[in-house]
Scaffold this active site. Structure first.
Site, mmCIF file in Angstrom:
data_model
loop_
_atom_site.group_PDB
_atom_site.id
_atom_site.type_symbol
_atom_site.label_atom_id
_atom_site.label_comp_id
_atom_site.label_asym_id
_atom_site.label_seq_id
_atom_site.Cartn_x
_atom_site.Cartn_y
_atom_site.Cartn_z
ATOM 1 N N LYS A 199 0.839 -1.208 0.000
ATOM 2 C CA LYS A 199 0.000 0.000 0.000
ATOM 3 C C LYS A 199 0.870 1.252 0.000
ATOM 4 C CE LYS A 199 -1.140 2.253 3.486
ATOM 5 N NZ LYS A 199 -1.586 2.747 4.809
ATOM 6 N N CYS A 269 -19.197 6.654 4.258
ATOM 7 C CA CYS A 269 -19.166 5.205 4.488
ATOM 8 C C CYS A 269 -18.218 4.889 5.639
ATOM 9 C CB CYS A 269 -18.739 4.469 3.224
ATOM 10 S SG CYS A 269 -19.132 2.692 3.234
ATOM 11 N N CYS A 276 -25.759 5.808 5.701
ATOM 12 C CA CYS A 276 -26.472 5.305 4.515
ATOM 13 C C CYS A 276 -27.605 6.244 4.107
ATOM 14 C CB CYS A 276 -27.026 3.903 4.789
ATOM 15 S SG CYS A 276 -25.751 2.661 5.124
ATOM 16 N N CYS A 279 -26.292 8.676 1.641
ATOM 17 C CA CYS A 279 -25.544 8.092 0.521
ATOM 18 C C CYS A 279 -26.450 7.875 -0.687
ATOM 19 C CB CYS A 279 -24.912 6.771 0.952
ATOM 20 S SG CYS A 279 -23.915 5.992 -0.336
ATOM 21 N N CYS A 287 -26.031 -0.327 -3.332
ATOM 22 C CA CYS A 287 -25.125 -0.863 -2.317
ATOM 23 C C CYS A 287 -25.809 -2.005 -1.575
ATOM 24 C CB CYS A 287 -24.706 0.226 -1.329
ATOM 25 S SG CYS A 287 -23.640 -0.389 0.004
#
Length: 331
Positions: A199, A269, A276, A279, A287
């Site tokens: 990463k 998120c 939610c 979103c 989702c």
């Protein structure tokens, strides 16, 4: 008459302590020269290398998820209206002082090495502390010259600061001895540095060298792509997440997807209690995890309402008893 040969001079035995198999106490035993040859030597920082090479692609590519482009565009739209910590405190932010390119690359690497298990604001403060407190600022030479305590005092609020101090010191020696004092331009060489994984390596290549060689997958990217159902079956490790994404996501998006999803994970998120209701993916039924979280919220809401009703009922009973008592006192 010839004299008999004199015996060889006695050799003073070399001794060491050794624990007995049947007793935890230490006993003195003689060291065999062969044992000393087999004894492992402590490696210096310059000899610290990771032999395993980073896997670059899957043998069988993962299929592209359905509607991924629509999902990507909606997340991008939501991100355009909300500023996240990664937007102002990430490793790519411009330093305040004028630096040469080599020092800028080194500061990017240090920022990434400190970021693990640490919030962006804390990482940013630690990097600023190193810039201000080390003699000569935050450079490879200043880290090499600094004591462990000086570095620890500057980064004391980041996660695992003692271990990261050790990593910074060892990595500085390796950069000086093995890489001409500069950040490597190869992912395997970057990951040979202590405390640097894929990463950090891919993010360092993007930020320091403008090389788009792979996706930097952190906890946000790993969590969100699994919540979206982009991995079948769900991935357990960030490296599997990276390989899956790289196998189908267009390469021109490999650099942007980390910052996009990290910011989305910091604002909407969330790891715990995702928003939610705010979103657009949830509103568009894009989702699969939204229903699960909404169900949990509805369950908590019903439990709270039930407790409120029970509390009001108990309060009513207490008031009724009080009225009976007061009525009795009046009579």
């Amino acid at each position: 008459m010839s004299s008999s040969p004199s015996p060889p001079p006695s050799k003073t035995p070399r001794l060491r302590y050794k624990p007995s198999r049947t007793d935890t106490r230490l006993t003195m035993v003689e060291i065999d020269d062969k044992d000393t040859k087999r004894a492992p030597l402590k490696r210096s920082a310059s000899s610290f290398t990771k032999q395993k090479r980073i896997q670059r692609e899957l043998d069988v590519p993962h299929e592209a998820p359905e509607n991924w482009e629509t999902v990507y565009d909606l997340i991008k739209e939501m991100r355009s209206t909300q500023l996240a910590p990664v937007d102002t405190l990430g490793c790519e932010r411009a330093p305040t002082e004028n630096l040469d390119a080599r020092t800028k690359r080194y500061q990017i690497l240090v920022s990434l090495m400190l970021s693990s298990q640490t919030k962006d604001a804390v990482t940013s403060d630690a990097v600023n502390n190193l810039r201000e407190q080390l003699e000569g600022g935050l450079t490879l030479e200043s880290v090499l010259a600094a004591t462990d305590k000086q570095i620890q005092d500057a980064i004391a609020k980041v996660g695992f600061w003692r271990r990261k101090t050790e990593y910074l010191k060892k990595a500085a020696v390796m950069l000086r001895d093995n890489f001409e004092g500069d950040v490597p331009k190869d992912i395997d060489e970057l990951c040979s540095l202590p405390g640097v994984g894929p990463k950090m390596g891919f993010l360092a290549l993007q930020a320091a060298w403008n090389q788009n060689d792979g996706i930097g997958v952190d906890v946000h990217v790993h969590r969100i792509t699994n919540r979206l159902g982009w991995h079948q079956p769900p991935t357990k490790q960030p490296e599997q997440t990276r390989l899956n994404l790289e196998s189908w996501l267009p390469k021109e998006l490999h650099r942007d997807v980390n910052k996009l999803l990290v910011g989305f994970g910091q604002t909407i998120c969330l790891p715990v209690g995702p928003k939610c209701e705010d979103c657009k993916l949830s509103a568009e039924d894009l989702c699969p995890s939204a229903r699960k979280f909404e169900g949990k919220k509805n369950k908590r809401r019903k439990t709270t309402e039930l407790k409120r009703e029970e509390t009001e009922e108990e309060r009513g009973e207490q008031l009724a008893k009080l009225e009976i008592v007061l009525e009795g006192e009046r009579t």
